[in-house]
Enzyme design. Structure first.
Site, PDB file in Angstrom:
ATOM      1  N   HIS A   1      -7.382  -7.737 -30.129  1.00  0.00           N
ATOM      2  CA  HIS A   1      -6.836  -6.383 -30.152  1.00  0.00           C
ATOM      3  C   HIS A   1      -7.873  -5.449 -30.772  1.00  0.00           C
ATOM      4  O   HIS A   1      -8.886  -5.893 -31.314  1.00  0.00           O
ATOM      5  CB  HIS A   1      -5.503  -6.333 -30.936  1.00  0.00           C
TER       6      HIS A   1
HETATM    7  P1  TYD Z   1      -1.920 -10.069 -36.314  1.00  0.00           P
HETATM    8  O1  TYD Z   1      -2.520  -8.766 -36.696  1.00  0.00           O
HETATM    9  O2  TYD Z   1      -1.384 -10.216 -34.909  1.00  0.00           O
HETATM   10  O3  TYD Z   1      -2.949 -11.245 -36.624  1.00  0.00           O
HETATM   11  P2  TYD Z   1      -4.186 -11.747 -35.740  1.00  0.00           P
HETATM   12  O4  TYD Z   1      -4.752 -10.570 -35.028  1.00  0.00           O
HETATM   13  O5  TYD Z   1      -5.132 -12.345 -36.744  1.00  0.00           O
HETATM   14  O6  TYD Z   1      -3.683 -12.782 -34.790  1.00  0.00           O
HETATM   15  O7  TYD Z   1      -0.758 -10.402 -37.368  1.00  0.00           O
HETATM   16  C1  TYD Z   1      -0.080 -11.631 -37.365  1.00  0.00           C
HETATM   17  C2  TYD Z   1       1.304 -11.409 -37.953  1.00  0.00           C
HETATM   18  O8  TYD Z   1       1.221 -10.931 -39.290  1.00  0.00           O
HETATM   19  C3  TYD Z   1       2.127 -10.387 -37.188  1.00  0.00           C
HETATM   20  O9  TYD Z   1       3.483 -10.850 -37.176  1.00  0.00           O
HETATM   21  C4  TYD Z   1       2.029  -9.137 -38.002  1.00  0.00           C
HETATM   22  C5  TYD Z   1       1.866  -9.667 -39.412  1.00  0.00           C
HETATM   23  N1  TYD Z   1       1.028  -8.809 -40.267  1.00  0.00           N
HETATM   24  C6  TYD Z   1       1.623  -8.127 -41.317  1.00  0.00           C
HETATM   25  O10 TYD Z   1       2.852  -8.193 -41.539  1.00  0.00           O
HETATM   26  N2  TYD Z   1       0.834  -7.372 -42.123  1.00  0.00           N
HETATM   27  C7  TYD Z   1      -0.498  -7.256 -41.930  1.00  0.00           C
HETATM   28  O11 TYD Z   1      -1.190  -6.562 -42.718  1.00  0.00           O
HETATM   29  C8  TYD Z   1      -1.097  -7.957 -40.818  1.00  0.00           C
HETATM   30  C9  TYD Z   1      -2.566  -7.851 -40.555  1.00  0.00           C
HETATM   31  C10 TYD Z   1      -0.290  -8.717 -40.007  1.00  0.00           C
END
Ligand code: TYD
Length: 141
Positions: free
Chosen positions: A49
């Site tokens: 993303h």
């Molecule tokens: P995500 O940003 O999709 O992680 P990655 O890109 O590393 O796969 O986030 C994973 C999960 O964590 C999603 O359910 C959202 C949650 N999250 C939070 O609650 N707070 C945060 O600061 C971040 C980065 C993610």
């Protein structure tokens, strides 16, 4: 695209090493949020993303990870494997994270609170927005 790494001063002695991160000093933004990724499963890919308005600093405080960055001009791979180095991630950069070592702990400092509305999760949509963004920035004609 330009890759911006920050080399932190290490305070080391016979007792070990210490790195200190300070807002607007060696971290070039206001720190509103810190999160960390650990216990990743083998072969997992994360990220995939971009963010419209988010500055982040990623530090592999333990282990290693490969981060692919793409500002719309093509991908660049960066390996993070040194707790005394940080990788800056700016606005409108597509990122993918993979090749996590089993022991990897990736800490990320961010200048905004978590906001799901700031994510662009479709690569084609990212390219459309990134090209407009770079035109506004004057990077392309
Ligand atoms: P995500 O940003 O999709 O992680 P990655 O890109 O590393 O796969 O986030 C994973 C999960 O964590 C999603 O359910 C959202 C949650 N999250 C939070 O609650 N707070 C945060 O600061 C971040 C980065 C993610």
């Amino acid at each position: 695209m330009d890759i911006e790494r920050i080399h932190f001063q290490q305070h080391g002695d016979h007792g070990g090493q210490l790195v200190s991160l300070e807002e607007e000093r060696n971290v070039p933004f206001e720190i509103r949020r810190v999160y960390y990724i650990f216990a990743t499963q083998p072969k997992v890919h994360r990220g995939r993303h971009a963010h419209r308005h988010l500055r982040q600093l990623a530090v592999a405080v333990r282990g290693s990870v490969t981060i692919l960055l793409d500002d719309g001009t093509g991908p660049v791979e960066v390996v993070l494997n040194d707790p005394s180095q940080g990788l800056l991630l700016g606005d409108m950069v597509w990122r993918e994270l993979y090749d996590f070592s089993d022991d990897c702990v990736l800490m990320v400092l961010a200048d905004q609170f978590y906001d799901p509305a700031d994510y662009i999760t479709d690569y084609d949509e990212f390219l459309r927005e990134a090209n407009g963004y770079r035109r506004v920035e004057g990077a392309v004609a």
